[in-house]
Design an enzyme around this catalytic site. Sequence first.
Site, mmCIF file in Angstrom:
data_model
loop_
_atom_site.group_PDB
_atom_site.id
_atom_site.type_symbol
_atom_site.label_atom_id
_atom_site.label_comp_id
_atom_site.label_asym_id
_atom_site.label_seq_id
_atom_site.Cartn_x
_atom_site.Cartn_y
_atom_site.Cartn_z
ATOM 1 C CB SER A 121 2.703 1.497 -0.005
ATOM 2 O OG SER A 121 3.784 1.862 0.826
ATOM 3 C CE1 TYR B 27 3.540 -4.033 0.955
ATOM 4 C CE2 TYR B 27 4.882 -2.049 0.864
ATOM 5 C CZ TYR B 27 3.711 -2.690 1.202
ATOM 6 O OH TYR B 27 2.692 -1.965 1.793
#
Length: 240
Positions: free
Chosen positions: A135, A148
């Site tokens: 990400s 996350y």
Amino acid sequence: MDLASKTVLLTGGSAGIGSEIARLLRSKGAQVVLTGRNPERLAAMQDEGFETIAADLSNAAGVDALIAEWGQRELDILINNAGQLVDHDFRQGTPDADAADDCIYANLSAPIRLITAFVERLRQRPEAVIVNVTSGLAIAPAARQPVYCATKAGLRFYSLTLREQLKDTNIHVLEALPPVVDTQMNDGNPMKKMPADECARQIVEAIEKNRDEANIGMTKALRIAEAISPALARSVTLKF
């Protein structure tokens, strides 16, 4: 890499970026086997003609079941795309520790476990690829999603070191760093979102061109900002 006739194991392939990757790979002649947890979504992909494996990758038993289901099949491309997003914000109360554990396993431990299980299988092929989907938040974190972000940063560094370890082998390691993408996982996120099919297109293109990284969409700008000043990059993403 020429994708025709390649055998692909794609985790998290029943929706979002994953389902778009599956369709693109198949259009280029690859044989795609995809995993997911949602029976309805898996059934929908089966209706499109895909082979599917039901797999919960948030725990060791689920990962081991997937490995056992794969058996002794050949494997050319492993795409670790499955992931979970969990808010972990003490400003909103005490976070759910169990949800954090599931996120950590799905996003970091499961890819490591799958790579460990399949790397020798990949070595047996003329050419092979491991794709780890991280990400843009692996570069600079968002305040409400520290778990996350930590898992994606962990997978990023794992990918960097794995690439160094395998540099003299037939296995190429690609890290894909999407921005915020228009998927169910990002429902409610007010940020501008990239269409899932465009994100998938850029990942598949990176596989074909044997790139080390696919910095997608706004992640390109974030990488530039991080190169100039890590503090600058963090000042932008920590607002979210």
